[in-house]
Design an enzyme around this catalytic site. Sequence first.
Site, PDB file in Angstrom:
ATOM      1  N   LYS A 246     -30.165   5.980   3.180  1.00 55.58           N
ATOM      2  CA  LYS A 246     -30.070   5.219   1.942  1.00 55.58           C
ATOM      3  C   LYS A 246     -28.921   4.218   2.024  1.00 55.58           C
ATOM      4  CE  LYS A 246     -31.538   9.038  -1.110  1.00 55.58           C
ATOM      5  NZ  LYS A 246     -32.722   8.435  -1.728  1.00 55.58           N
ATOM      6  N   ARG A 320     -41.289  15.405  -1.255  1.00 57.48           N
ATOM      7  CA  ARG A 320     -42.712  15.763  -1.244  1.00 57.48           C
ATOM      8  C   ARG A 320     -43.064  16.653  -0.053  1.00 57.48           C
ATOM      9  NH1 ARG A 320     -44.197   9.532  -1.191  1.00 57.48           N
ATOM     10  NH2 ARG A 320     -42.258   9.645  -2.388  1.00 57.48           N
TER      11      ARG A 320
END
EC number: 3.4.11.1
Length: 472
Positions: A246, A320
Amino acid sequence: MKINLIEKNINDIKADIEIIFINDLDNCADKEVLESIDFKAKDEACTLLAESKKIYVGYEEASYDSIAIASANAVRKIASTKYESAKLTLNSDLEENFKSLVEGAFLGEYKFTKYKSKKEEKKKLTLEMAVNNKTNELENILKESKTIAKAVNKARDMVNTPPQDFYPAVMADIAKDIAKDTNIEIKVEGEKYLKKNGMNSMLSVGRASIHESKLIHLSYKPKDAKVKVVLVGKGLTYDSGGLSLKPADFMVTMKSDKSGGCAVLSSIWAIAKLGLPVEVHAIVGAVENMIGGDAYKPDDVLTAKNGKTIEVRNTDAEGRLVLADCLCYAQDEIKDIDYIFDYATLTGACVVGVGQYTSGVMGNSDELKCKAVSSAKAAGEYATSLDFNRYLRKSIKSEIADVCNIANTRYGGAITAGIFLDNFIYEENKNKWIHFDIAGPAFVEKQWGYNPHGASGAGVRFTVELLKDLAK
């Protein structure tokens, strides 16, 4: 804070200060003074008249939000003074919305000050509420709402705790404390279990961390259970993004990526404390997504517990992958499930799509989604349905595996993440499952309504409300 219901006239109750909820200045005894300071009987309006020892707090309508916000603002105003007790009269609006009055007070009182070097003296506030008739219904609402607010604040504490002090083993220890406190069953498994049982999707995400991933399974099994519900939470105790690192600004606040798991842990605590007639299994994938020589990589192909293969195209779409294996575990280990709900701060796209304060609700059953949105509204949380469609389903197709962990389009990212999870819901459970993307409201870096800076405990209140509704 202590709240007492008293069958007395407000003038006969002793307290340091009086709180007056007002939505119209016309019949107010202090109308002239309030108008002179430009006080408006609106949401968010709160003022202290120190000389007369009164706090006036405005509300626009007899709704959960208006009453809860007013209640929180009144408590915050008292906290800024040296007063330790307050009294108020339950008018018809407050009595009708007693749940929001109580929850607003407890949620508004919350502060996370654990890491302040200069400790403030914690003041114990007492609220005396004057009622004409102290009914069992009011007493029961007070007891239930206090438990729910305490559960929300538990989630807030967990989410706000920084990553050096909150990693998978810590999350597992907190789960054990919850199990002990509520006398429910718990099972915690480590990476050997994940590997042995083919949970390679979850295992891969935590591979580069020095902290071992933990699979947490809490079980509440009352004798009179009317439904069986599984709650699955994303417990990313920290998310650096992995090798798809990130940007620095986006890495700040990633301690909040465990919000789904914290909501699940706090929800089962509240459900057990309230004694709801619902069998609940709370499953959390507690993982830290870091970088290192053993990190999983873009281009890897992972095999999940159900045998499906996943092409990794971005290691920052890790939540996920954890949920995929946890959902499979739930369906393999727990029989005769009535409902499966998963919770995750899954996508920034959901925040872009519906804003910071609203959760996205996804699944295959329109009826169940509608019920979830309705329960969220009744509990004082914002939620909206996001529908799957065949065209976005095609966007996560992989040429070399069964599915990609991100879509080939930048649009509809919240929905494509939900569609990805749908690949790990077995056919017989398709219409029993809902995915809640709580990325927006779970953590906001400014105070809003009765929520403080930081964690809000999103998901806890609407989960309790939804399960109460399903058990009817």
